[in-house]
Design a protein around this motif. Structure first.
Motif, short mmCIF file in Angstrom:
data_model
loop_
_atom_site.label_atom_id
_atom_site.label_comp_id
_atom_site.label_asym_id
_atom_site.label_seq_id
_atom_site.Cartn_x
_atom_site.Cartn_y
_atom_site.Cartn_z
N ILE A 37 20.08 22.41 -23.91
CA ILE A 37 20.64 21.31 -24.17
C ILE A 37 20.44 20.10 -22.94
O ILE A 37 20.11 19.04 -22.99
CB ILE A 37 22.18 21.14 -24.72
N THR A 38 20.81 20.64 -21.89
CA THR A 38 20.57 19.90 -20.44
C THR A 38 19.17 19.34 -20.23
O THR A 38 18.91 18.15 -20.04
CB THR A 38 21.13 20.67 -19.48
N ARG A 39 18.27 20.11 -20.74
CA ARG A 39 16.91 20.02 -20.44
C ARG A 39 16.63 18.77 -21.61
O ARG A 39 15.94 17.64 -21.35
CB ARG A 39 16.03 21.07 -20.70
N LEU A 40 16.80 18.72 -22.76
CA LEU A 40 16.63 17.68 -23.84
C LEU A 40 17.36 16.48 -23.60
O LEU A 40 16.65 15.41 -23.60
CB LEU A 40 17.37 18.11 -24.99
N GLN A 41 18.70 16.59 -22.75
CA GLN A 41 19.25 15.34 -22.51
C GLN A 41 18.31 14.62 -21.31
O GLN A 41 18.18 13.33 -21.61
CB GLN A 41 20.73 15.48 -22.00
N SER A 42 17.90 15.43 -20.45
CA SER A 42 17.11 14.77 -19.43
C SER A 42 15.66 14.13 -20.00
O SER A 42 15.37 13.23 -19.42
CB SER A 42 16.66 15.84 -18.17
N LEU A 43 15.07 15.12 -20.85
CA LEU A 43 13.80 14.29 -21.49
C LEU A 43 14.26 13.11 -22.04
O LEU A 43 13.41 12.27 -22.10
CB LEU A 43 13.21 15.47 -22.22
N ILE A 44 15.22 13.02 -22.98
CA ILE A 44 15.78 11.76 -23.61
C ILE A 44 15.83 10.63 -22.32
O ILE A 44 15.17 9.74 -22.64
CB ILE A 44 16.86 12.04 -24.48
N GLN A 45 16.44 10.72 -21.30
CA GLN A 45 16.58 9.96 -20.32
C GLN A 45 15.40 9.49 -19.90
O GLN A 45 15.03 8.22 -19.63
CB GLN A 45 17.73 10.22 -19.35
#
Length: 91
Positions: free
Chosen positions: A15-23
């Motif tokens: 989830i943290t990785r996905l949030q980083s990719l989105i940012q």
């Protein structure tokens, strides 16, 4: 509750990785999906307040990007969660 994601990492790490990719990419249209996953994880782990907050964020993101159907789906899941409690398994 499933704690490991498809890449063998803890779900929270993914989830943290996905949030980083989105940012990094500006692909904010996917934020609602990430918050929905987060809400389900919290629900499964009995963390009611965090689940409610994640559902609210998911609903807000889907509404903001015009995904009315998804926003309605999240609203139904939020209602079921509130009505049935954290062990509700609505999807």
């Amino acid at each position: 509750m499933l704690q490991t994601g498809i890449f063998g990492q803890p779900i929270k790490t993914e989830i943290t990785r996905l949030q980083s990719l989105i940012q990094e990419t500006g692909a904010t249209i996917y934020e609602g999906f990430v918050h929905s996953i987060e809400a389900r994880l919290h629900r499964g782990n009995g963390r009611r307040e965090q689940a409610e907050r994640a559902w609210a964020l998911a609903h807000s993101r889907f509404t903001a990007c015009g995904a009315a159907g998804r926003a309605e789906q999240v609203a139904r899941e939020m209602t079921a969660f509130t009505r049935d409690g954290p062990d509700s398994n609505t999807g």
